[in-house]
Design a protein around this motif. Structure first.
Motif, mmCIF file in Angstrom:
data_model
loop_
_atom_site.group_PDB
_atom_site.id
_atom_site.type_symbol
_atom_site.label_atom_id
_atom_site.label_comp_id
_atom_site.label_asym_id
_atom_site.label_seq_id
_atom_site.Cartn_x
_atom_site.Cartn_y
_atom_site.Cartn_z
ATOM 1 N N UNK A 182 28.863 39.550 51.758
ATOM 2 C CA UNK A 182 30.205 39.248 51.515
ATOM 3 C C UNK A 182 30.390 38.534 50.021
ATOM 4 N N UNK A 183 29.339 37.655 50.009
ATOM 5 C CA UNK A 183 29.309 36.634 48.977
ATOM 6 C C UNK A 183 28.824 37.225 47.605
ATOM 7 N N UNK A 184 28.093 38.424 47.685
ATOM 8 C CA UNK A 184 27.862 39.294 46.501
ATOM 9 C C UNK A 184 28.773 40.615 46.457
ATOM 10 N N UNK A 185 29.734 40.732 47.020
ATOM 11 C CA UNK A 185 30.717 41.831 46.945
ATOM 12 C C UNK A 185 31.987 41.467 46.005
ATOM 13 N N UNK A 186 31.927 42.371 44.916
ATOM 14 C CA UNK A 186 32.915 42.343 43.834
ATOM 15 C C UNK A 186 34.408 42.338 44.440
ATOM 16 N N UNK A 187 34.613 42.789 45.618
ATOM 17 C CA UNK A 187 35.958 42.889 46.043
ATOM 18 C C UNK A 187 36.595 41.708 46.613
ATOM 19 N N UNK A 188 35.718 40.638 46.831
ATOM 20 C CA UNK A 188 35.842 39.311 47.411
ATOM 21 C C UNK A 188 35.490 38.145 46.529
ATOM 22 N N UNK A 189 36.490 37.307 46.525
ATOM 23 C CA UNK A 189 36.222 35.905 46.022
ATOM 24 C C UNK A 189 35.970 34.756 47.058
ATOM 25 N N UNK A 190 35.191 33.891 46.868
ATOM 26 C CA UNK A 190 34.932 33.003 48.036
ATOM 27 C C UNK A 190 34.846 31.383 47.761
ATOM 28 N N UNK A 191 34.856 30.741 48.365
ATOM 29 C CA UNK A 191 34.915 29.196 48.420
ATOM 30 C C UNK A 191 34.800 28.667 49.714
ATOM 31 N N UNK A 192 34.167 27.363 49.699
ATOM 32 C CA UNK A 192 33.883 26.672 50.934
ATOM 33 C C UNK A 192 33.443 25.372 50.855
ATOM 34 N N UNK A 193 33.226 24.674 51.913
ATOM 35 C CA UNK A 193 33.057 23.224 52.065
ATOM 36 C C UNK A 193 32.244 22.948 53.198
ATOM 37 N N UNK A 194 31.784 21.780 53.636
ATOM 38 C CA UNK A 194 31.022 21.241 54.404
ATOM 39 C C UNK A 194 31.687 20.162 55.266
ATOM 40 N N UNK A 195 31.821 20.254 56.646
ATOM 41 C CA UNK A 195 32.596 19.132 57.194
ATOM 42 C C UNK A 195 31.638 18.527 58.462
ATOM 43 N N UNK A 196 31.751 17.228 58.930
ATOM 44 C CA UNK A 196 30.995 16.696 59.620
ATOM 45 C C UNK A 196 31.955 16.468 60.904
#
Length: 353
Positions: free
Chosen positions: A137-151
């Motif tokens: 998914x992270x390399x598919x041009x149909x998608x944009x992504x963003x994320x984070x890290x929680x504790x």
């Protein structure tokens, strides 16, 4: 017989790839992180190589995460010993000779698809038995992504339970991805799986789109909505979305409509705390090309809501130790996942690793 180089008995499944972090976390400084009760320092050398070492200098035990990153490795912030990604000390300032025992434990760290995968072995120094997972998914041009890290101040399997039971959306996430609570609780539910995987499939035809969906996609009215969750020991993949009623076949993996693809890595820190590394990817409608930030913000809000619930749940479990809990129909998926983890840990104990 227990191998001499076996790690101490672990309450977590070993010989597994776990997520140590997300690629963008490694910048110009070392990163300290406790993973499965092990103190680890993560870093990216000046040449771009990623590495994971035991977070301890072999000289005076200062955490290497208190040091600096250089082109060749990480340098201790106390007396300047320099460690290569493989764990060997390659420089001792002030002396030419490097002691043969000057090294620290190294872990296999692989960077794929913006994810940092660390191999947690049953025997110290053992090489991975299989490749780190791909996440296309992270390399598919149909998608944009963003994320984070929680504790999380809660055991990691409580997060598994939450993600494998999306019936709670109608109660916990009314402002974002929720929708009608009765629809969620009565959704068509199918649970399947084999080996160390579990899949939970939920379909809600002809239902009202929730606020997050409406903000991202110009639906004409009610939608046919889906939620597909895949459990793996170290991470879960969640594909959710919706399409205008009767316009898409929900059994078609190439179906259209609005899609949200979540990557959820739940890595134990200790028995009672956890790291939650996540990304959310979405497609966009031609009339709404810039929805990534809105989807990310809504997702982050949703995960904060989950975090509050799960941590409060665990605090109350400590107040009522040993109190029995009942199961209802939505617990089939979470219970299967727990049995997988229980089986793997029990097998380790029996084999003495």
């Amino acid at each position: 017989m227990v191998p001499l180089n076996a790690v101490p008995l672990s309450p977590f499944p070993l010989d597994q790839w776990y997520v140590a972090g997300l690629s963008w976390e490694l910048k110009d400084k070392p990163l300290a992180r406790t993973l499965l009760n092990r103190e680890v320092v993560l870093f990216r050398t000046g040449s771009g190589e990623v590495a994971a070492l035991e977070d301890r200098c072999c000289h005076k035990s200062l955490p290497l995460s208190c040091g600096t990153v250089e082109r060749a490795g990480v340098r201790c912030g106390y007396h300047g010993l320099l460690y290569a990604p493989g764990g060997a000390c390659i420089e001792v300032p002030g002396q030419d000779r490097i002691p043969s025992k000057a090294r620290v434990k190294a872990y296999t760290l692989v960077e794929k698809d913006s994810i940092l995968w660390i191999w947690m072995p049953r025997e110290e120094g053992a090489v991975p038995t299989h490749e780190a997972p791909d996440y296309w998914v992270h390399g598919d041009s149909r998608y944009q992504f963003k994320g984070d890290v929680y504790h999380y101040d809660a055991p990691y399997q409580l997060i598994h339970d939450n993600l494998l039971d999306l019936s709670h959306l109608g109660y916990v996430h009314l402002r974002t991805i929720g929708g009608n609570a009765a629809v969620h609780m009565n959704a068509e539910l199918k649970v399947e799986g084999s080996g160390d995987k579990v899949r939970v499939l939920r379909y809600m035809p002809n239902s009202a789109p929730p606020p997050t969906y409406l903000a991202a996609w110009p639906f004409k009215g009610n939608i046919d909505r889906w939620q597909e969750v895949e459990f793996n020991v170290s991470h879960l993949l969640i594909w959710t979305g919706g399409a205008d009623v009767s316009t898409e076949d929900l059994s078609d993996p190439q179906r259209g409509g609005f899609h949200m693809r979540g990557f959820h890595a739940i890595t134990p820190e200790t028995e009672t705390t956890a790291h939650y590394m996540w990304t959310m990817a979405s497609n966009h409608h031609p009339d709404r090309p810039d929805v990534l930030e809105a989807v990310y913000e809504q997702t982050a809000l949703t995960f904060h809501e989950d975090k509050e619930v799960i941590e409060a749940q665990y605090e109350n479990m400590k107040r009522f130790p040993g109190a029995p809990q009942i199961d209802i129909h939505v617990d089939v998926g979470p219970n299967r996942a727990r049995r997988i983890v229980e089986r793997l840990v029990k097998q380790q104990v029996q084999e003495g690793a």
